[in-house]
Design a protein around this motif. Structure first.
Motif, PDB file in Angstrom:
ATOM      1  N   GLY A   1       0.796  -1.223   0.000  1.00  0.00           N
ATOM      2  CA  GLY A   1       0.000   0.000   0.000  1.00  0.00           C
ATOM      3  C   GLY A   1       0.823   1.264   0.000  1.00  0.00           C
ATOM      4  N   GLY A   2       2.129   1.144  -0.191  1.00  0.00           N
ATOM      5  CA  GLY A   2       3.013   2.307  -0.151  1.00  0.00           C
ATOM      6  C   GLY A   2       2.822   3.228  -1.341  1.00  0.00           C
ATOM      7  N   VAL A   3       3.267   4.456  -1.186  1.00  0.00           N
ATOM      8  CA  VAL A   3       3.186   5.463  -2.246  1.00  0.00           C
ATOM      9  C   VAL A   3       4.604   5.884  -2.621  1.00  0.00           C
ATOM     10  CG1 VAL A   3       2.373   7.773  -2.870  1.00  0.00           C
ATOM     11  CG2 VAL A   3       0.953   6.290  -1.428  1.00  0.00           C
ATOM     12  N   ALA A   4       4.894   5.895  -3.895  1.00  0.00           N
ATOM     13  CA  ALA A   4       6.240   6.211  -4.369  1.00  0.00           C
ATOM     14  C   ALA A   4       6.582   7.675  -4.129  1.00  0.00           C
ATOM     15  CB  ALA A   4       6.365   5.893  -5.856  1.00  0.00           C
ATOM     16  N   SER A   5       7.774   7.891  -3.572  1.00  0.00           N
ATOM     17  CA  SER A   5       8.279   9.239  -3.346  1.00  0.00           C
ATOM     18  C   SER A   5       9.654   9.348  -4.002  1.00  0.00           C
ATOM     19  CB  SER A   5       8.375   9.532  -1.846  1.00  0.00           C
ATOM     20  OG  SER A   5       8.945  10.815  -1.612  1.00  0.00           O
ATOM     21  N   PRO A   6       9.747   9.965  -5.204  1.00  0.00           N
ATOM     22  CA  PRO A   6      11.030  10.002  -5.920  1.00  0.00           C
ATOM     23  C   PRO A   6      12.049  10.912  -5.249  1.00  0.00           C
ATOM     24  CG  PRO A   6       9.372  11.277  -7.099  1.00  0.00           C
ATOM     25  CD  PRO A   6       8.660  10.589  -5.979  1.00  0.00           C
ATOM     26  N   PHE A   7      13.320  10.463  -5.221  1.00  0.00           N
ATOM     27  CA  PHE A   7      14.395  11.304  -4.697  1.00  0.00           C
ATOM     28  C   PHE A   7      15.536  11.465  -5.698  1.00  0.00           C
ATOM     29  CE2 PHE A   7      15.398   6.977  -3.336  1.00  0.00           C
ATOM     30  CZ  PHE A   7      16.754   6.854  -3.602  1.00  0.00           C
ATOM     31  N   TYR A   8      15.445  10.768  -6.830  1.00  0.00           N
ATOM     32  CA  TYR A   8      16.473  10.905  -7.870  1.00  0.00           C
ATOM     33  C   TYR A   8      15.874  10.472  -9.198  1.00  0.00           C
ATOM     34  CZ  TYR A   8      20.796  10.179 -10.536  1.00  0.00           C
ATOM     35  OH  TYR A   8      21.779  10.231 -11.482  1.00  0.00           O
ATOM     36  N   ASP A   9      16.225  11.198 -10.266  1.00  0.00           N
ATOM     37  CA  ASP A   9      15.764  10.776 -11.588  1.00  0.00           C
ATOM     38  C   ASP A   9      16.810  11.134 -12.638  1.00  0.00           C
ATOM     39  OD1 ASP A   9      14.790  13.382 -13.217  1.00  0.00           O
ATOM     40  OD2 ASP A   9      14.316  13.650 -11.097  1.00  0.00           O
ATOM     41  N   THR A  10      16.804  10.386 -13.708  1.00  0.00           N
ATOM     42  CA  THR A  10      17.703  10.623 -14.826  1.00  0.00           C
ATOM     43  C   THR A  10      17.093   9.998 -16.073  1.00  0.00           C
ATOM     44  OG1 THR A  10      20.006  10.452 -15.578  1.00  0.00           O
ATOM     45  CG2 THR A  10      19.079   8.517 -14.508  1.00  0.00           C
ATOM     46  N   THR A  11      17.708  10.223 -17.225  1.00  0.00           N
ATOM     47  CA  THR A  11      17.263   9.607 -18.469  1.00  0.00           C
ATOM     48  C   THR A  11      18.405   8.776 -19.043  1.00  0.00           C
ATOM     49  OG1 THR A  11      15.732  11.414 -18.983  1.00  0.00           O
ATOM     50  CG2 THR A  11      16.406  10.002 -20.813  1.00  0.00           C
ATOM     51  N   VAL A  12      18.091   7.544 -19.397  1.00  0.00           N
ATOM     52  CA  VAL A  12      19.064   6.618 -19.954  1.00  0.00           C
ATOM     53  C   VAL A  12      18.776   6.441 -21.439  1.00  0.00           C
ATOM     54  CG1 VAL A  12      19.832   4.216 -19.966  1.00  0.00           C
ATOM     55  CG2 VAL A  12      19.457   5.385 -17.795  1.00  0.00           C
ATOM     56  N   THR A  13      19.831   6.481 -22.269  1.00  0.00           N
ATOM     57  CA  THR A  13      19.694   6.277 -23.702  1.00  0.00           C
ATOM     58  C   THR A  13      20.212   4.900 -24.069  1.00  0.00           C
ATOM     59  OG1 THR A  13      19.953   8.634 -24.162  1.00  0.00           O
ATOM     60  CG2 THR A  13      20.328   7.125 -25.997  1.00  0.00           C
ATOM     61  N   LEU A  14      19.344   4.053 -24.630  1.00  0.00           N
ATOM     62  CA  LEU A  14      19.749   2.732 -25.082  1.00  0.00           C
ATOM     63  C   LEU A  14      20.352   2.843 -26.470  1.00  0.00           C
ATOM     64  CD1 LEU A  14      16.643   0.624 -23.942  1.00  0.00           C
ATOM     65  CD2 LEU A  14      18.681   1.269 -22.642  1.00  0.00           C
ATOM     66  N   ARG A  15      21.477   2.162 -26.695  1.00  0.00           N
ATOM     67  CA  ARG A  15      22.197   2.309 -27.949  1.00  0.00           C
ATOM     68  C   ARG A  15      21.850   1.229 -28.971  1.00  0.00           C
ATOM     69  NH1 ARG A  15      27.515   2.153 -24.483  1.00  0.00           N
ATOM     70  NH2 ARG A  15      26.155   0.571 -23.615  1.00  0.00           N
ATOM     71  N   ASN A  16      21.052   0.233 -28.581  1.00  0.00           N
ATOM     72  CA  ASN A  16      20.731  -0.834 -29.516  1.00  0.00           C
ATOM     73  C   ASN A  16      19.246  -0.863 -29.880  1.00  0.00           C
ATOM     74  OD1 ASN A  16      19.752  -1.593 -27.034  1.00  0.00           O
ATOM     75  ND2 ASN A  16      20.633  -3.648 -27.033  1.00  0.00           N
ATOM     76  N   ARG A  17      18.615   0.288 -29.828  1.00  0.00           N
ATOM     77  CA  ARG A  17      17.194   0.386 -30.202  1.00  0.00           C
ATOM     78  C   ARG A  17      17.046   1.181 -31.481  1.00  0.00           C
ATOM     79  NH1 ARG A  17      17.294  -2.889 -26.859  1.00  0.00           N
ATOM     80  NH2 ARG A  17      15.981  -3.187 -25.031  1.00  0.00           N
TER      81      ARG A  17
END
Length: 253
Positions: free
Chosen positions: A237-253
């Motif tokens: 029943g927990g609620v997500a609380s973000p403390f860090y975010d970034t964007t990852v680029t996949l090279r084989n897509r």
């Protein structure tokens, strides 16, 4: 001006190749990565460089999938050259030996193009272009598979989060859904409030000593994954609380 307020390529100097390579490898700090990504989107010349580096990385990684035997004395000499070079560049490249290159060949690829030129020189005198092992038995005794996260909590730092997630998702065409049913439900609820709710990754983790959950959502393109480190999902029943975010680029897509 772009929609983000950044100058277009006509009014801003181009990004250097090292910066674009670091962007692809997810080695830039989050704010700098965001600015660089926005610049590449607005700058045809830098986008061309970006695409060329991605293609080069894919081609070299494909060529290096199989080991080709090398004479032991040549392998030892090449290892010594790389060790010597790393003394000067360890603070920025972080490569100390062939063994380390074999452990993380993709992460260091753009930084190793200079070393690759030395290997090409060896090919010119008829010895061959390889990254060979000197002892397959020793290499086979390596620890855990870095290409696949464990089903239970993985211990990681925020600095390593982007490169590790890139490595995991590049080695599987499917979503990685780990953690309890409650943790996955928490991640889906978190994703439902985002522009793209397609969940690509749920991974229990201990990040910088803190119990957390890594959530990966599909970004604006098939290459991009939005990554969030959140607390709160490990309990029912927990609620997500973000403390860090970034964007990852996949090279084989």
């Amino acid at each position: 001006m772009t929609e983000s307020g950044l100058p277009t390529s006509e009014h801003l100097e181009h990004l250097d190749t090292d910066t674009i390579a670091d962007l692809i490898e997810n080695l830039l700090p989050a704010p700098e990565a965001h600015r660089a990504r926005e610049h590449v989107k607005a700058c045809p010349e830098c986008q061309q460089t970006y695409d060329a580096l991605v293609k080069l990385s894919e081609d070299l990684a494909e060529e290096g999938r199989a080991d080709i035997p090398m004479p032991t004395d040549v392998a030892e000499h090449l290892d010594a050259v790389i060790v010597s070079e790393s003394v000067l560049r360890a603070s920025t490249v972080g490569v100390h030996s062939l063994a380390q290159i074999r452990e993380e060949p993709r992460r260091h690829l753009p930084k190793l193009l200079g070393a690759a030129a030395g290997v090409v020189l060896i090919a010119a005198i008829g010895i061959g272009v390889v990254f060979a092992t000197k002892d397959n038995a020793t290499e086979g005794a390596a620890s855990t598979d870095q290409n696949t996260p464990p089903a239970d909590a993985v211990t990681i730092t925020t600095n390593d989060l982007g490169p590790r997630i890139q490595q995991w998702l590049e080695h599987t065409p499917s979503a990685i859904m780990h953690g309890s049913a409650a943790e996955q439900a928490c991640a889906r609820t978190f994703a439902s409030g985002r522009p793209n709710p397609n969940v690509r990754l749920v991974q229990p983790a201990k990040i910088d000593g803190k119990r957390a959950t890594i959530i990966g959502l599909q970004g604006g393109s098939s290459r991009d994954i939005q990554v969030f480190a959140v607390t709160g999902c490990s309990e029912p029943g927990g609620v997500a609380s973000p403390f860090y975010d970034t964007t990852v680029t996949l090279r084989n897509r």
